[in-house]
Scaffold this active site. Structure first.
Site, PDB file in Angstrom:
ATOM      1  N   ASP A  43      -7.142   4.357  -4.399  1.00  0.00           N
ATOM      2  CA  ASP A  43      -7.750   4.219  -3.069  1.00  0.00           C
ATOM      3  C   ASP A  43      -8.363   5.592  -2.786  1.00  0.00           C
ATOM      4  OD1 ASP A  43      -7.818   2.230  -0.622  1.00  0.00           O
ATOM      5  OD2 ASP A  43      -7.422   4.164   0.274  1.00  0.00           O
ATOM      6  N   LYS A  68       0.862  -1.186   0.000  1.00  0.00           N
ATOM      7  CA  LYS A  68       0.000   0.000   0.000  1.00  0.00           C
ATOM      8  C   LYS A  68       0.895   1.231   0.000  1.00  0.00           C
ATOM      9  CE  LYS A  68      -4.474   0.991   0.247  1.00  0.00           C
ATOM     10  NZ  LYS A  68      -5.623   0.164  -0.188  1.00  0.00           N
TER      11      LYS A  68
END
Ligand code: NDP
Ligand code: 2IT
Length: 446
Positions: free
Chosen positions: A167, A127
């Site tokens: 995201d 991430k």
């Protein structure tokens, strides 16, 4: 938790990552549910699988300087946490939000390991993101930020190494600017990012995937318990990518979505939220949700986002951010007759909220499983890019539907096998963990 080995690992995590409460929260939940697995598998303890799993393989933190529209230099902080590559290249989104710091990226990267494992596709966990806030910035400012961010990130990613995606705050616009900069710097056209535009290697259905698949998973969970979306009242928090397409699919499955929100407040429309108006406000104009009243003056708008959980509903789909449902909100949901919560956002329920779900026998679809359709489609985008082919919307959607059904079955059967029938949170953690653990053990101490 009673297992001495797991208690020791968790103590160590707390000591070494003090000041990162979201990360500690995510690790605690997983370790607690792995207890029966660890009791049965001394070989995994011997191989130090859990000790290694909680420590990211690599963490990259970098300066992101860019020039704003007034000619002033701005400096943000960029992150990429390459968490675990046991089953495939690192894979996971990029979050652009002022609240981003290392602890947020680590919790998201940790969750991503198990989620990606559940998809059945070969993707490791990672991430990244930045504390840059795209809100209120011009397209030019967003482009200059994305180019600067990618100038450093490009040194650390690659189609077979690490493949980022969207995201919070990173949508098609940002992915486009980042992809363009990567191509310019590396002089190669590869599938290094997913969520790309359809004219340059993106996959059909990626935009819709997370929200649609949240409903596919929820539908399986409802069906297994003799229920369905038909005629049910649904509350969805957020009004971004996940929330919008969750609304679209839930509505097409016969539900009525009566409320949505943004970080300022929420709207309630007892006639069912007009999704075309939401798309216009959020996707086209990038404005605040209170504008909805200009389209539907009969609806109501309330400042503050927490109150959305006081609206009576049968099914709640949190699709905004972490820890958005606390114990108090969960208790109100339960009291108002809500019997199912499925998570589009990552870790939207606090541990206290999850306790309330279980105490009230509510159905609970945890994020790792319920929102895995987004990254699954990213995996399908990677396959299409490798093959230099693109599949039709129907082909992708059908594959995704199959993946979500299999994820639900994996959660259901792992929970049952380890004596926690109906606990899909434990099932998701265990099923996701086992594949990664076997791969880590097989590859030796690396
Ligand atoms: P978007 O940026 O498209 O939308 C985010 C939405 O959540 C907006 O409505 C935003 O409101 C709201 N929101 C964001 N932060 C907060 C906050 N701190 N408090 C209250 N509301 C907030 O992001 P996505 O829809 O892509 O992501 C939503 C969630 O889903 C995240 O948890 C993400 O990690 C998760 N997720 C996303 C996937 C994807 O494919 N995009 C896949 C799997 C999970 P505002 O506009 O006011 O900021
Ligand atoms: O949380 C997530 O799964 C995402 N933001 C999507 C990640 C991806 O690589 O598509």
């Amino acid at each position: 938790m009673k297992n001495a080995y797991l208690i020791g690992v968790l103590e160590n995590v707390k000591k070494r990552n003090a000041g990162e409460p979201e990360f500690i929260q995510a690790v605690t939940e997983v370790l607690e549910t792995l207890e029966p697995v660890i009791e049965k598998r001394p070989d995994l303890v011997e191989a130090g699988v859990v000790d290694r799993l909680v420590e990211p393989e690599r963490q990259i933190i970098f300066r992101v300087p860019w020039v704003d529209d007034n000619g002033k230099v701005q400096v943000n902080r960029g992150f990429r946490v390459q968490y675990n590559s046991a089953i495939g290249p690192y894979k996971g989104g990029l979050r652009l939000h002022p609240s981003v710091y290392l602890g947020i990226i680590k919790f998201l990267g940790f969750e991503q390991i198990f989620k990606n494992s559940l998809t059945t596709l070969p993707m490791g966990g990672g991430k990244g993101g930045s504390d840059f806030d795209p809100k209120g910035k011009s397209d030019g400012e967003v482009m200059r930020f994305c180019q600067s961010f990618m100038t450093e990130l490009s040194k650390h990613i690659g189609a077979d190494l690490d493949v980022p995606a969207g995201d919070i705050g990173t949508g098609a616009r940002e992915i486009g600017y980042m992809f363009g900069q990567y191509k310019r710097l590396r002089n190669e056209f590869t599938g290094v990012l997913t969520g790309k535009g359809l004219t340059y290697g993106g996959s059909l259905a990626r935009t819709q995937a997370t929200g649609y698949c949240l409903c596919y998973f929820t539908n399986e969970m409802l069906k297994a318990n003799g229920k369905s979306f038909e005629g049910q009242t649904v509350v969805i928090s957020g009004s971004g990518n996940v929330a919008i397409y969750a609304n679209e699919k839930a509505t097409s499955m016969g539900a009525k979505v009566v409320a949505m929100s943004d970080s300022n407040g929420y709207i309630y429309d007892k006639n069912g939220v007009d999704l075309a108006a939401i798309k216009q406000i959020k996707e086209v104009e990038r404005k605040r949700i209170k504008e909805y009243l200009n389209y539907h003056p009969e609806a109501t708008y309330t400042e503050g986002c927490k109150g959305i959980w006081t609206i009576p509903c049968d099914i709640a789909l949190p699709c905004a951010t972490q820890n958005e449902i606390d114990g108090e909100s969960a208790a109100i949901l339960a009291k108002n007759g809500c019997y199912a919560v499925a998570e589009g956002a990552n870790m939207p329920s606090t541990p206290e909220a999850i306790d309330v779900y279980f105490k009230n026998n509510m159905l609970y679809g945890p994020a790792k499983a319920a929102n895995a359709g987004g990254v699954a489609t990213s995996g399908l985008e990677m396959s299409q890019n490798s093959q230099r082919l693109s599949w039709t919307f129907e082909e992708v959607d059908e594959k995704l539907h199959g993946i979500m059904v299999s994820i639900f079955k994996a959660c259901e059967s792992a929970a049952k096998e380890y004596g926690m029938e109906g606990n899909y949170m434990a099932g998701a953690n265990i099923a996701g963990f086992l594949k990664v653990a076997e791969a880590m053990k097989a590859q030796g101490c690396v």
